[in-house]
Design an enzyme around this catalytic site. Structure first.
Site, PDB file in Angstrom:
ATOM      1  N   HIS A 148       0.955  -1.075  -0.003  1.00 42.09           N
ATOM      2  CA  HIS A 148       0.063   0.006  -0.046  1.00 42.09           C
ATOM      3  C   HIS A 148       0.779   1.330   0.109  1.00 42.09           C
ATOM      4  O   HIS A 148       0.572   2.213  -0.882  1.00 42.09           O
ATOM      5  CB  HIS A 148      -0.886  -0.080   1.253  1.00 42.09           C
ATOM      6  CG  HIS A 148      -2.013  -1.042   1.267  1.00 42.09           C
ATOM      7  ND1 HIS A 148      -2.045  -2.253   1.234  1.00 42.09           N
ATOM      8  CD2 HIS A 148      -3.524  -0.546   1.217  1.00 42.09           C
ATOM      9  CE1 HIS A 148      -3.396  -2.740   0.829  1.00 42.09           C
ATOM     10  NE2 HIS A 148      -4.481  -1.642   0.827  1.00 42.09           N
ATOM     11  N   HIS A 197       1.051  -3.917   9.283  1.00 41.63           N
ATOM     12  CA  HIS A 197       2.379  -3.910   8.969  1.00 41.63           C
ATOM     13  C   HIS A 197       3.286  -3.223  10.229  1.00 41.63           C
ATOM     14  O   HIS A 197       2.901  -2.512  11.012  1.00 41.63           O
ATOM     15  CB  HIS A 197       2.438  -2.732   7.963  1.00 41.63           C
ATOM     16  CG  HIS A 197       2.163  -3.444   6.421  1.00 41.63           C
ATOM     17  ND1 HIS A 197       3.017  -4.289   5.942  1.00 41.63           N
ATOM     18  CD2 HIS A 197       1.185  -3.117   5.437  1.00 41.63           C
ATOM     19  CE1 HIS A 197       2.688  -4.618   4.745  1.00 41.63           C
ATOM     20  NE2 HIS A 197       1.204  -3.892   4.460  1.00 41.63           N
TER      21      HIS A 197
END
Length: 233
Positions: A148, A197
């Protein structure tokens, strides 16, 4: 020697020099963060920052008011593959409609190349998702680097630099580029907030994404100078 260096600097335009510094810094940063990702235990700054987005002693509860979690899900979708593909496809179709096929091809190569590079890096490093806190969204791919964060940098910076070329006024150009950077930063922060993450994953995604976007910009600039790509095709 000093005279040669001074003459060389005079020939290099500031935007080109800045792009070169971004590429070099991005590659260096990514290499350093790759060592963090390959370590057998999580780095202290990874764990500290990840836990900072959770209430003390409650790894399942993110900080902030209830609406913030939903807002972060909305922001993170700006870096999803489906949204980025939709935005890129819309821009490419528009460029084809106004008869700028070479520019459309450059955008396709930049974004598609970034996607391929991100997938290869994830598979090569093979870092699992963090298990220190609960995941507020479902993810199944590897963790490093953040796709992302990387693809947001590639897509929004590429499109932002393209838009800046057609806008008048330095203030407007700076605003568009700052908006592209801000969107990229917010997407990266949302990935850590949602717990999918490690912070180092996001930092590595930004490093790789900024470096790739600047490399594509330099290639486009060289092609324009050689008249392989023109502003009016």
């Amino acid at each position: 020697m000093k005279t040669f260096a001074h003459a060389l600097l005079n020939r290099i335009e500031f935007p080109v020099l800045l792009a070169g510094l971004v590429i070099a810094g991005g590659l260096w940063g990514f290499e350093e963060l790759m060592e963090v990702a390959r370590a057998s235990t999580a780095h202290a700054f990874d764990t500290e920052i990840l836990l900072a987005f959770r209430k003390a002693g409650q790894p399942d509860s993110p900080i902030g008011p209830p609406w913030l979690e939903g807002a972060m899900r909305d922001i993170t979708s700006l870096g999803s593959a489906s949204v980025l593909v939709l935005i890129t496809a819309a821009v490419i179709v528009y460029l084809l409609m106004i008869r700028r096929p070479a520019t459309a091809l450059l955008i396709f190569v930049a974004v598609a190349g970034g996607q391929v590079l991100s997938s290869l890096l994830k598979a090569g490093i093979d870092r699992p998702r963090p298990d220190l806190v609960s995941h507020l969204v479902n993810e199944t791919s590897f963790s490093f680097p953040s796709g992302h964060a990387m693809l947001s940098a590639v897509t929004y910076l590429t499109l932002g630099s393209l838009a800046a070329r057609f806008l008048h006024g330095r203030t407007t150009k700076i605003f568009v580029l700052c908006l592209a950077v801000l969107t990229t930063v917010l997407v990266g922060i949302s990935r850590v907030y949602l717990g999918v993450h490690w912070p180092s994953d996001v930092l590595a995604g930004w490093c790789a994404g900024f470096a790739w976007a600047m490399l594509c910009w330099l290639v486009a600039r060289v092609l324009q100078r050689r008249k392989a790509v023109t502003d009016s095709e």
